[in-house]
Design a protein around this motif. Structure first.
Motif, PDB file in Angstrom:
ATOM      1  N   SER A 124     -19.558  39.144   7.518  1.00  0.00           N
ATOM      2  CA  SER A 124     -19.315  40.590   7.532  1.00  0.00           C
ATOM      3  C   SER A 124     -18.252  40.863   6.484  1.00  0.00           C
ATOM      4  N   ASN A 125     -18.428  41.948   5.730  1.00  0.00           N
ATOM      5  CA  ASN A 125     -17.471  42.234   4.669  1.00  0.00           C
ATOM      6  C   ASN A 125     -16.285  43.029   5.215  1.00  0.00           C
ATOM      7  N   GLN A 126     -15.411  43.473   4.332  1.00  0.00           N
ATOM      8  CA  GLN A 126     -14.179  44.144   4.770  1.00  0.00           C
ATOM      9  C   GLN A 126     -14.451  45.451   5.508  1.00  0.00           C
ATOM     10  N   THR A 127     -15.584  46.093   5.243  1.00  0.00           N
ATOM     11  CA  THR A 127     -15.896  47.352   5.927  1.00  0.00           C
ATOM     12  C   THR A 127     -16.647  47.111   7.222  1.00  0.00           C
ATOM     13  N   GLY A 128     -16.898  45.842   7.558  1.00  0.00           N
ATOM     14  CA  GLY A 128     -17.594  45.519   8.793  1.00  0.00           C
ATOM     15  C   GLY A 128     -19.105  45.444   8.649  1.00  0.00           C
ATOM     16  N   GLU A 129     -19.614  45.705   7.442  1.00  0.00           N
ATOM     17  CA  GLU A 129     -21.056  45.634   7.197  1.00  0.00           C
ATOM     18  C   GLU A 129     -21.494  44.173   7.169  1.00  0.00           C
ATOM     19  N   PRO A 130     -22.658  43.870   7.761  1.00  0.00           N
ATOM     20  CA  PRO A 130     -23.148  42.490   7.700  1.00  0.00           C
ATOM     21  C   PRO A 130     -23.592  42.128   6.277  1.00  0.00           C
ATOM     22  N   SER A 131     -23.451  40.866   5.929  1.00  0.00           N
ATOM     23  CA  SER A 131     -23.904  40.386   4.627  1.00  0.00           C
ATOM     24  C   SER A 131     -24.662  39.075   4.815  1.00  0.00           C
ATOM     25  N   ASP A 132     -25.504  38.733   3.838  1.00  0.00           N
ATOM     26  CA  ASP A 132     -26.305  37.510   3.915  1.00  0.00           C
ATOM     27  C   ASP A 132     -25.706  36.352   3.118  1.00  0.00           C
ATOM     28  N   ARG A 133     -24.718  36.651   2.268  1.00  0.00           N
ATOM     29  CA  ARG A 133     -24.085  35.628   1.429  1.00  0.00           C
ATOM     30  C   ARG A 133     -22.578  35.843   1.406  1.00  0.00           C
ATOM     31  N   THR A 134     -21.872  34.738   1.348  1.00  0.00           N
ATOM     32  CA  THR A 134     -20.418  34.800   1.230  1.00  0.00           C
ATOM     33  C   THR A 134     -19.952  33.642   0.368  1.00  0.00           C
ATOM     34  N   LYS A 135     -19.093  33.942  -0.577  1.00  0.00           N
ATOM     35  CA  LYS A 135     -18.472  32.893  -1.376  1.00  0.00           C
ATOM     36  C   LYS A 135     -17.221  32.436  -0.628  1.00  0.00           C
ATOM     37  N   VAL A 136     -17.196  31.167  -0.261  1.00  0.00           N
ATOM     38  CA  VAL A 136     -16.082  30.590   0.483  1.00  0.00           C
ATOM     39  C   VAL A 136     -15.366  29.601  -0.438  1.00  0.00           C
ATOM     40  N   TRP A 150     -11.874  24.522  -4.497  1.00  0.00           N
ATOM     41  CA  TRP A 150     -13.214  24.046  -4.172  1.00  0.00           C
ATOM     42  C   TRP A 150     -14.045  25.257  -3.773  1.00  0.00           C
ATOM     43  N   SER A 151     -15.299  25.295  -4.186  1.00  0.00           N
ATOM     44  CA  SER A 151     -16.088  26.496  -3.977  1.00  0.00           C
ATOM     45  C   SER A 151     -17.419  26.176  -3.294  1.00  0.00           C
ATOM     46  N   PHE A 152     -17.802  27.054  -2.364  1.00  0.00           N
ATOM     47  CA  PHE A 152     -19.081  26.947  -1.643  1.00  0.00           C
ATOM     48  C   PHE A 152     -19.709  28.331  -1.547  1.00  0.00           C
ATOM     49  N   GLU A 153     -21.018  28.379  -1.494  1.00  0.00           N
ATOM     50  CA  GLU A 153     -21.750  29.630  -1.326  1.00  0.00           C
ATOM     51  C   GLU A 153     -22.495  29.548   0.010  1.00  0.00           C
ATOM     52  N   PHE A 154     -22.045  30.331   1.001  1.00  0.00           N
ATOM     53  CA  PHE A 154     -22.696  30.332   2.302  1.00  0.00           C
ATOM     54  C   PHE A 154     -23.866  31.303   2.272  1.00  0.00           C
TER      55      PHE A 154
END
Length: 158
Positions: A124-136, A150-154
């Protein structure tokens, strides 16, 4: 004229000594690898060397943005699972934090080698909207300096 012949035992010893010497020569020419970070979801683990690392030296501030935007290894994540993070002991000793989409989400560095977070927190992004991808991004920070990234793409599993 005398020709010295080596016995079979001596030839094997000479060959072994040559192989060890060649191996040491090759290893001395190699760079030391960066520490590894691991993300585990369910029974799947993904390991990654740092996208930015200089043997524990501070990464220059002008490079930080570029490093945080480098693509990471893809990880499929079921939001009902837990995501387990693991870092090398040297990274944990300095402290590490998690960034989501380039933003620091933790007030203090974590100093253990392992932690577990519910996967739904990553989608979920900062506005609370769901998302399908996140860069961690895992960021090693020693005091006020960043020393490894270190970088991962969820990617959210349906």
């Amino acid at each position: 004229m005398t020709v010295a012949f080596l016995t079979r035992k001596h030839r094997r010893a000479a060959a072994a000594l040559g192989a060890v010497s060649a191996g040491l020569l090759v290893l001395s020419a190699c760079d030391k690898p960066s520490p590894v970070a691991t993300v585990t979801v369910g029974s799947t683990s993904v390991n990654s060397e740092a996208v930015c690392y200089d043997d524990g030296k501070a990464i220059p501030e002008k490079q930080l943005g570029e490093c945080l935007n480098k693509p990471g290894k893809a990880v499929s994540v079921d939001p009902t699972e837990r995501v387990r993070f693991g870092v090398d002991p040297d990274v944990a000793e300095n402290g590490w934090t998690i960034f989501l989409n380039g933003q620091n989400v933790e007030p203090e560095p974590f100093t253990k080698t392992y932690r577990s977070i519910q996967a739904s927190a990553f989608f979920s992004n900062q506005t609370g909207e769901p998302s399908d991808r996140t860069k961690v991004t895992i960021v090693e920070n020693s005091g006020k300096k960043v020393t490894g990234i270190w970088s991962f793409e969820f990617k959210k599993k349906s």
